[in-house]
Design a protein around this motif. Structure first.
Motif, PDB file in Angstrom:
ATOM      1  N   GLY A  67       0.788  -1.225   0.000  1.00  8.90           N
ATOM      2  CA  GLY A  67       0.000   0.000   0.000  1.00  8.90           C
ATOM      3  C   GLY A  67       0.815   1.267   0.000  1.00  8.90           C
ATOM      4  N   THR A  83      -8.752   2.589  -4.232  1.00  7.20           N
ATOM      5  CA  THR A  83      -8.867   1.137  -4.134  1.00  7.20           C
ATOM      6  C   THR A  83      -7.474   0.562  -4.373  1.00  7.20           C
ATOM      7  OG1 THR A  83     -11.135   1.176  -4.988  1.00  7.20           O
ATOM      8  CG2 THR A  83      -9.969  -0.939  -5.044  1.00  7.20           C
ATOM      9  N   LEU A  84      -6.955  -0.155  -3.403  1.00  9.17           N
ATOM     10  CA  LEU A  84      -5.626  -0.758  -3.499  1.00  9.17           C
ATOM     11  C   LEU A  84      -5.803  -2.227  -3.842  1.00  9.17           C
ATOM     12  CD1 LEU A  84      -3.985   0.750  -0.270  1.00  9.17           C
ATOM     13  CD2 LEU A  84      -4.496   1.866  -2.450  1.00  9.17           C
ATOM     14  N   ASP A  86      -4.286  -5.963  -5.042  1.00  5.57           N
ATOM     15  CA  ASP A  86      -3.119  -6.836  -5.142  1.00  5.57           C
ATOM     16  C   ASP A  86      -3.579  -8.293  -5.113  1.00  5.57           C
ATOM     17  OD1 ASP A  86       0.088  -6.259  -4.793  1.00  5.57           O
ATOM     18  OD2 ASP A  86      -0.469  -8.285  -4.189  1.00  5.57           O
ATOM     19  N   CYS A  92      -1.878  -7.692   0.838  1.00  6.80           N
ATOM     20  CA  CYS A  92      -3.114  -6.959   1.139  1.00  6.80           C
ATOM     21  C   CYS A  92      -3.253  -6.738   2.642  1.00  6.80           C
ATOM     22  CB  CYS A  92      -4.324  -7.706   0.593  1.00  6.80           C
ATOM     23  SG  CYS A  92      -4.530  -7.569  -1.194  1.00  6.80           S
ATOM     24  N   ALA A  95      -1.059  -3.881   3.471  1.00  5.60           N
ATOM     25  CA  ALA A  95      -1.672  -2.627   3.039  1.00  5.60           C
ATOM     26  C   ALA A  95      -2.795  -2.211   3.967  1.00  5.60           C
ATOM     27  CB  ALA A  95      -2.186  -2.769   1.608  1.00  5.60           C
ATOM     28  N   ALA A  96      -3.597  -3.172   4.401  1.00  5.34           N
ATOM     29  CA  ALA A  96      -4.712  -2.857   5.297  1.00  5.34           C
ATOM     30  C   ALA A  96      -4.213  -2.294   6.623  1.00  5.34           C
ATOM     31  CB  ALA A  96      -5.557  -4.109   5.527  1.00  5.34           C
ATOM     32  N   VAL A 110      -8.919  -1.913   0.474  1.00  8.65           N
ATOM     33  CA  VAL A 110      -7.943  -2.874  -0.042  1.00  8.65           C
ATOM     34  C   VAL A 110      -8.705  -4.040  -0.634  1.00  8.65           C
ATOM     35  CG1 VAL A 110      -6.006  -4.385   0.519  1.00  8.65           C
ATOM     36  CG2 VAL A 110      -6.249  -2.173   1.683  1.00  8.65           C
ATOM     37  N   HIS A 112      -8.300  -7.800  -2.406  1.00  8.97           N
ATOM     38  CA  HIS A 112      -7.451  -8.953  -2.734  1.00  8.97           C
ATOM     39  C   HIS A 112      -7.981  -9.572  -4.025  1.00  8.97           C
ATOM     40  CE1 HIS A 112      -6.373 -13.402  -1.883  1.00  8.97           C
ATOM     41  NE2 HIS A 112      -5.420 -12.816  -2.595  1.00  8.97           N
TER      42      HIS A 112
END
Length: 225
Positions: A67, A83-84, A86, A92, A95-96, A110, A112
């Protein structure tokens, strides 16, 4: 070329929480060992002048990893929503953690998923004003699987090497994706290109993975597909 701008004012305590949240990612080698200040300076290189002028805007970070870019750009663009995406569940999770540490849960999510999975959804296709990619993988994969997410006038900004820039320049972007190269620039912290959607996304993209591997997008022009 985007004009250089100073970093947004962010509370030291928030930066401390981010450093702590990203420690597992650093230990795993996901984001390297550059200082958070250097990472922030690199991330601001992605920002187009038009993005700073938006009253809001929907953005997606393709291959978001831990992220890094998406979270830092959400802080730089305080009205934006992100919106991230991966394909790695572990990344993920990293990132979260960063999204929570930065206090961004109201406007950063995030997901997945492989990016082609997102591009196949009707609610996501041509739904984003902007997109970024730092370490996604082959340029042809990002072009075919990521560009369908952009609405007309929206832009993808990619961090590139000399080789990946040549790959983008060699693809039949306008003919096959409805997009075109729209800019290139360098800062002290990276080199970047932008690709902008100029007409609607073709219905046939992205193709199935086997077809993409058999004939990557960058080869299609010569094979008259």
């Amino acid at each position: 070329m985007p004009a250089p701008r100073p970093l947004a004012q962010v509370e030291p305590e928030l930066l401390r929480r981010l450093e702590e949240a990203w420690e597992p990612a650093r230990a795993a080698g996901v984001i390297g060992h550059s200082s958070l200040e250097a990472l922030r300076l690199h991330s601001t290189g992605f920002i187009l002048d038009a993005w700073r002028g938006m009253p809001g805007g929907e953005f997606v970070d393709c291959g978001a990893g831990a992220g890094l870019v998406g979270v830092l750009l959400a802080l730089e663009l305080p009205a934006s929503r992100w919106t991230l995406v991966d394909a790695s569940e572990r990344r993920c999770d990293m990132a979260a953690r960063a999204v929570v540490a930065a206090g961004l849960t109201a406007r950063v999510v995030v997901e997945h998923s492989p990016i082609e999975g997102v591009a196949s959804r009707s609610d996501a296709r041509e739904a984003f004003d902007g997109m970024v990619a730092r370490l996604f993988g082959p340029a042809s994969e990002l072009a075919e699987c990521g560009l369908p997410l952009l609405r007309t006038g929206g832009s993808l900004v990619v961090s590139v090497s000399a080789e990946t820039r040549r790959q983008w320049e060699g693809m039949p972007l306008r003919a096959r994706t409805g997009c075109e190269l729209s800019g290139q620039w360098s800062t002290q912290h990276g080199s970047f290109i932008s690709i902008t959607r100029v007409r609607g996304a073709p219905a046939g993209l992205p193709r199935r993975r086997a077809a993409r591997r058999r004939v990557p997008l960058m080869q299609e022009e010569s094979q008259q597909l």
